[in-house]
Design a protein around this motif. Structure first.
Motif, PDB file in Angstrom:
ATOM      1  N   ALA A   1     -11.506   2.863  -8.707  1.00 43.57           N
ATOM      2  CA  ALA A   1     -10.279   2.028  -9.496  1.00 43.57           C
ATOM      3  C   ALA A   1     -10.086   2.222 -10.610  1.00 43.57           C
ATOM      4  O   ALA A   1     -11.589   2.096 -11.488  1.00 43.57           O
ATOM      5  N   LEU A   2      -8.828   2.395 -11.299  1.00 41.61           N
ATOM      6  CA  LEU A   2      -8.266   3.032 -12.060  1.00 41.61           C
ATOM      7  C   LEU A   2      -8.336   1.284 -13.396  1.00 41.61           C
ATOM      8  O   LEU A   2      -8.026   1.092 -14.309  1.00 41.61           O
ATOM      9  N   ASP A   3      -7.647   0.598 -11.839  1.00 41.38           N
ATOM     10  CA  ASP A   3      -7.566  -0.706 -12.107  1.00 41.38           C
ATOM     11  C   ASP A   3      -7.410  -1.653 -11.016  1.00 41.38           C
ATOM     12  O   ASP A   3      -7.070  -1.749 -10.401  1.00 41.38           O
ATOM     13  N   GLN A   4      -8.988  -2.208 -11.457  1.00 40.66           N
ATOM     14  CA  GLN A   4      -9.551  -3.001 -10.526  1.00 40.66           C
ATOM     15  C   GLN A   4      -8.219  -4.492 -10.127  1.00 40.66           C
ATOM     16  O   GLN A   4      -7.815  -4.980  -8.624  1.00 40.66           O
ATOM     17  N   TYR A   5      -7.990  -4.670 -11.182  1.00 44.19           N
ATOM     18  CA  TYR A   5      -6.687  -6.144 -10.902  1.00 44.19           C
ATOM     19  C   TYR A   5      -5.159  -5.453  -9.930  1.00 44.19           C
ATOM     20  O   TYR A   5      -5.630  -6.327  -9.081  1.00 44.19           O
ATOM     21  N   ALA A   6      -5.119  -4.654 -10.535  1.00 45.89           N
ATOM     22  CA  ALA A   6      -4.079  -4.213  -9.528  1.00 45.89           C
ATOM     23  C   ALA A   6      -4.194  -3.764  -8.378  1.00 45.89           C
ATOM     24  O   ALA A   6      -3.348  -3.520  -7.771  1.00 45.89           O
ATOM     25  N   PHE A   7      -5.874  -3.546  -8.138  1.00 44.96           N
ATOM     26  CA  PHE A   7      -5.828  -2.602  -6.982  1.00 44.96           C
ATOM     27  C   PHE A   7      -6.472  -4.188  -5.351  1.00 44.96           C
ATOM     28  O   PHE A   7      -5.512  -3.773  -4.635  1.00 44.96           O
ATOM     29  N   VAL A   8      -7.146  -4.842  -6.559  1.00 42.61           N
ATOM     30  CA  VAL A   8      -7.305  -5.951  -5.418  1.00 42.61           C
ATOM     31  C   VAL A   8      -6.217  -6.733  -5.273  1.00 42.61           C
ATOM     32  O   VAL A   8      -5.618  -7.171  -4.031  1.00 42.61           O
ATOM     33  N   ARG A   9      -4.516  -7.029  -5.787  1.00 47.99           N
ATOM     34  CA  ARG A   9      -4.032  -7.762  -6.099  1.00 47.99           C
ATOM     35  C   ARG A   9      -3.068  -6.826  -5.272  1.00 47.99           C
ATOM     36  O   ARG A   9      -3.000  -7.716  -4.253  1.00 47.99           O
ATOM     37  N   ASP A  10      -3.065  -5.929  -4.700  1.00 50.41           N
ATOM     38  CA  ASP A  10      -1.811  -4.927  -3.431  1.00 50.41           C
ATOM     39  C   ASP A  10      -2.762  -5.504  -2.606  1.00 50.41           C
ATOM     40  O   ASP A  10      -1.962  -5.233  -1.711  1.00 50.41           O
ATOM     41  N   ALA A  11      -3.926  -5.107  -2.901  1.00 49.27           N
ATOM     42  CA  ALA A  11      -4.599  -5.502  -1.796  1.00 49.27           C
ATOM     43  C   ALA A  11      -4.893  -6.857  -0.609  1.00 49.27           C
ATOM     44  O   ALA A  11      -3.666  -6.512   0.412  1.00 49.27           O
ATOM     45  N   TYR A  12      -4.425  -7.502  -1.354  1.00 52.69           N
ATOM     46  CA  TYR A  12      -4.437  -8.914  -0.987  1.00 52.69           C
ATOM     47  C   TYR A  12      -2.922  -9.414  -0.155  1.00 52.69           C
ATOM     48  O   TYR A  12      -3.151  -9.447   0.904  1.00 52.69           O
ATOM     49  N   LEU A  13      -2.241  -8.834  -1.351  1.00 50.43           N
ATOM     50  CA  LEU A  13      -0.378  -9.412  -0.496  1.00 50.43           C
ATOM     51  C   LEU A  13      -0.599  -8.330   0.597  1.00 50.43           C
ATOM     52  O   LEU A  13       0.329  -8.904   1.349  1.00 50.43           O
ATOM     53  N   LYS A  14      -0.644  -6.983   0.734  1.00 50.25           N
ATOM     54  CA  LYS A  14      -0.501  -6.371   1.297  1.00 50.25           C
ATOM     55  C   LYS A  14      -1.909  -7.345   3.157  1.00 50.25           C
ATOM     56  O   LYS A  14      -0.947  -7.050   4.076  1.00 50.25           O
TER      57      LYS A  14
END
Length: 292
Positions: free
Chosen positions: A205-218
């Motif tokens: 992941a290039l941006d772990q925060y953004a990846f986890v955020r998007d994954a959590y919301l989805k």
């Protein structure tokens, strides 16, 4: 069909790249608190790397798989009470009955939940909480919110934890030392189970925060729909149009997470981190090499 680790890494990398590109823009409507959230997320990562992850790695190294399974079964059994209550609140009495049956079977025949005999008898584990219940009732998720030590949440899901907490039998256990010890064991066991998934995300992941955020919301949105496709998703609309033009009844239009679970059950923790609405038609699945 088994998805290779290389292909899985490629798919996660593509998703993380999209998340990183999104994070370069102004905060989205779902994350107006991004500055605050990134600060808390940074704190959580420091605690995880300094304390929780090393404990989980040591625990994972010395604990036999059978013991980890038994520990997981024990805490999963306690969770079925909260799941049953929330299924009732969501108007799903059949699912709630299954949850209660699971708890009764595993607590008695399964020796206080150490063995998951209910699953073997056909009573599958459900995943419900009061945050999902509020979503079913029509309460919007609100802004994304990262909680200290607890991690990803939303303005709706965070206070919902207060309602779920008293439904945990350990919450009412009088011996504070034993209760806290069991809580630590649950955290470490869960963190150890997620080591392969989080290690993979850290690598690609290039941006772990953004990846986890998007994954959590989805994923939360998918759980509220009980895994059903998002009617607002463009891919789902395209699928409906294709389906209506054929005379045969097509297969269900699965989210990408479901495809991974079916093809690579050993990587279920990885699949839970992937955005839940990356759905695809048969033509797209062929492009990814996932078609039967």
């Amino acid at each position: 069909m088994v998805v290779s680790i290389r292909r899985l890494c490629l798919l996660v990398g593509i998703a993380s790249l999209a998340s990183a590109c999104t994070s370069m823009r102004a905060p989205s409507e779902s994350d107006p608190l991004e500055g605050f959230n990134r600060t808390v997320d940074g704190f959580n990562q420091v605690v995880d790397k300094a304390v929780v992850k090393p404990l989980a790695q040591g625990y994972d190294k010395v604990t036999p798989p059978e013991v980890k399974t038994v520990i997981g079964n024990f805490f999963s059994n306690l969770d079925d009470i909260s799941v049953a209550v929330n299924n009732l609140l969501q108007g799903k009495p059949k699912a709630a009955g299954s949850d209660i049956t699971r708890f009764a079977l595993n607590t008695t025949i399964g020796i206080v939940g150490l063995a998951d005999v209910a699953t073997e008898l056909g009573f599958q584990k459900n995943d419900e909480d009061f945050g999902q219940t509020l979503g079913v009732w029509g309460v919007g998720s609100g802004p994304y919110l990262v909680l200290p030590l607890l991690g990803p949440s939303t303005l709706r899901d965070a206070p919902a934890r207060v309602v779920d907490a008293p439904l945990d039998p350990l919450y009412h256990y009088d011996d504070v030392r034993v209760r806290n010890s069991l809580f630590v064991v649950n955290v470490v066991n869960t963190r150890a189970r997620l080591l392969p998934a989080t290690d993979l995300v850290e690598r690609v992941a290039l941006d772990q925060y953004a990846f986890v955020r998007d994954a959590y919301l989805k994923r939360r949105a998918s759980l509220i729909r009980d895994g059903a496709p998002d009617p607002e998703d463009q891919g789902y609309k395209d699928f409906e149009e294709e389906s209506s033009s054929t005379s045969t009844v097509p297969e269900a239009f699965p989210p990408f997470k479901a495809a991974l679970v079916q093809t690579a059950p050993a990587n279920d923790e990885v699949s839970t981190l992937l955005p839940g609405d990356l759905q695809q038609s048969d033509r797209a699945r062929e492009g990814l090499g996932l078609a039967n």
